[in-house]
Design a protein around this motif. Structure first.
Motif, short mmCIF file in Angstrom:
data_model
loop_
_atom_site.label_atom_id
_atom_site.label_comp_id
_atom_site.label_asym_id
_atom_site.label_seq_id
_atom_site.Cartn_x
_atom_site.Cartn_y
_atom_site.Cartn_z
N LYS A 1 0.82 -1.20 0.00
CA LYS A 1 0.00 0.00 0.00
C LYS A 1 0.86 1.26 0.00
O LYS A 1 1.93 1.31 0.60
N TYR A 2 0.36 2.27 -0.67
CA TYR A 2 0.92 3.62 -0.59
C TYR A 2 0.15 4.31 0.53
O TYR A 2 -1.07 4.36 0.51
N VAL A 3 0.86 4.84 1.54
CA VAL A 3 0.22 5.43 2.71
C VAL A 3 0.57 6.92 2.77
O VAL A 3 1.73 7.30 2.72
N LEU A 4 -0.46 7.73 2.89
CA LEU A 4 -0.30 9.17 3.02
C LEU A 4 -0.87 9.56 4.38
O LEU A 4 -1.99 9.17 4.73
N ARG A 5 -0.10 10.31 5.15
CA ARG A 5 -0.55 10.76 6.47
C ARG A 5 -0.56 12.28 6.48
O ARG A 5 0.38 12.91 6.00
N ALA A 6 -1.65 12.85 7.01
CA ALA A 6 -1.80 14.31 7.11
C ALA A 6 -2.00 14.69 8.56
O ALA A 6 -2.77 14.05 9.27
N SER B 1 0.57 3.69 -9.95
CA SER B 1 0.30 2.33 -9.46
C SER B 1 -0.82 2.26 -8.43
O SER B 1 -1.20 1.18 -8.01
N VAL B 2 -1.37 3.40 -8.00
CA VAL B 2 -2.42 3.40 -6.99
C VAL B 2 -3.74 2.95 -7.60
O VAL B 2 -4.13 3.39 -8.67
N ASP B 3 -4.42 2.07 -6.87
CA ASP B 3 -5.75 1.60 -7.28
C ASP B 3 -6.80 2.48 -6.61
O ASP B 3 -7.06 2.33 -5.42
N PRO B 4 -7.42 3.40 -7.34
CA PRO B 4 -8.34 4.35 -6.71
C PRO B 4 -9.64 3.74 -6.22
O PRO B 4 -10.35 4.34 -5.41
N SER B 5 -9.96 2.52 -6.63
CA SER B 5 -11.22 1.91 -6.24
C SER B 5 -11.22 1.35 -4.82
O SER B 5 -12.28 1.03 -4.29
N ALA B 6 -10.06 1.24 -4.19
CA ALA B 6 -9.99 0.62 -2.86
C ALA B 6 -9.28 1.48 -1.83
O ALA B 6 -8.62 0.99 -0.93
N ILE B 7 -9.43 2.80 -1.92
CA ILE B 7 -8.78 3.71 -0.98
C ILE B 7 -9.55 3.74 0.34
O ILE B 7 -10.77 3.76 0.35
N GLU B 8 -8.81 3.73 1.45
CA GLU B 8 -9.40 3.80 2.79
C GLU B 8 -8.78 4.98 3.53
O GLU B 8 -7.58 5.23 3.41
N ALA B 9 -9.60 5.68 4.32
CA ALA B 9 -9.10 6.80 5.12
C ALA B 9 -9.56 6.63 6.57
O ALA B 9 -10.71 6.27 6.82
N HIS B 10 -8.63 6.87 7.51
CA HIS B 10 -8.92 6.75 8.94
C HIS B 10 -8.32 7.96 9.65
O HIS B 10 -7.24 8.42 9.29
N TYR B 11 -9.01 8.43 10.68
CA TYR B 11 -8.53 9.57 11.48
C TYR B 11 -8.39 9.12 12.92
O TYR B 11 -9.33 8.58 13.51
N ILE C 1 -4.19 12.56 13.33
CA ILE C 1 -3.54 12.16 12.08
C ILE C 1 -4.56 11.51 11.17
O ILE C 1 -5.23 10.55 11.55
N LEU C 2 -4.68 12.02 9.95
CA LEU C 2 -5.49 11.39 8.92
C LEU C 2 -4.57 10.46 8.15
O LEU C 2 -3.51 10.89 7.68
N GLU C 3 -4.95 9.20 8.04
CA GLU C 3 -4.14 8.23 7.30
C GLU C 3 -4.97 7.70 6.14
O GLU C 3 -6.06 7.19 6.33
N VAL C 4 -4.43 7.85 4.94
CA VAL C 4 -5.10 7.38 3.72
C VAL C 4 -4.25 6.25 3.17
O VAL C 4 -3.08 6.44 2.85
N ARG C 5 -4.86 5.05 3.07
CA ARG C 5 -4.16 3.87 2.56
C ARG C 5 -4.69 3.54 1.17
O ARG C 5 -5.90 3.44 0.99
N MET C 6 -3.77 3.40 0.24
CA MET C 6 -4.13 3.16 -1.15
C MET C 6 -3.41 1.93 -1.66
O MET C 6 -2.18 1.92 -1.74
N PRO C 7 -4.15 0.87 -2.00
CA PRO C 7 -3.51 -0.33 -2.54
C PRO C 7 -2.79 -0.02 -3.85
O PRO C 7 -3.25 0.81 -4.64
N ARG C 8 -1.69 -0.69 -4.04
CA ARG C 8 -0.93 -0.51 -5.28
C ARG C 8 -1.16 -1.72 -6.17
O ARG C 8 -1.29 -2.84 -5.71
#
Length: 134
Positions: free
Chosen positions: A43-48, A99-109, A113-120
């Motif tokens: 997964k590609y993980v973005l944290r805000a 490579s990110v699959d936009p159909s299966a993105i998950e976001a948790h707070y 911290i907001l964490e967005v996990r994106m399957p590759r």
């Protein structure tokens, strides 16, 4: 009484800058949304960093290979003698790796911290495209 008259100079008056906040004041009023990203497992993980936010006030959208994070914190109206808290809206948009699959993105707070996990997905795989007879 004596009055000081500034002399003409090609060098800006530094003390005037400090008094008026220029150039630092230009950046002090801006709302910054700090990000970090990494690859964890597949997964590609973005944290805000969004401290003190209500998850209902955070909006995460994806369009055209770009991910946008928008959030807004309202000022509670009460009698304050001092406040260094930041209120208002912030928005940040970043380009996603192909490579990110936009159909299966998950976001948790959690804990500010907001964490967005994106399957590759593997974009280097060869895919055979059928050729239709016309």
């Amino acid at each position: 009484m004596t009055t000081l008259v500034p002399r003409g100079s090609r060098v800006p008056e530094v003390f005037h800058w400090l008094k008026t906040g220029f150039p630092f004041g230009l950046f002090a009023d801006r709302q910054w949304l700090r990000l970090e990203d990494c690859v964890m497992d597949d997964k590609y993980v973005l944290r805000a960093e969004l401290p003190g936010m209500n998850p209902d006030d955070i909006k995460v959208t994806i369009k055209g290979g770009e991910l946008s994070i928008e959030a807004e914190r309202s000022d509670e109206r009460m009698e304050k003698t001092r406040s260094e808290f930041r209120y208002g809206a912030v928005k940040r948009t970043i380009s996603l790796p192909p490579s990110v699959d936009p159909s299966a993105i998950e976001a948790h707070y959690n804990a500010g911290i907001l964490e967005v996990r994106m399957p590759r997905r593997d974009i280097d795989e060869a895919h055979r495209i059928p050729v239709a007879k016309t």
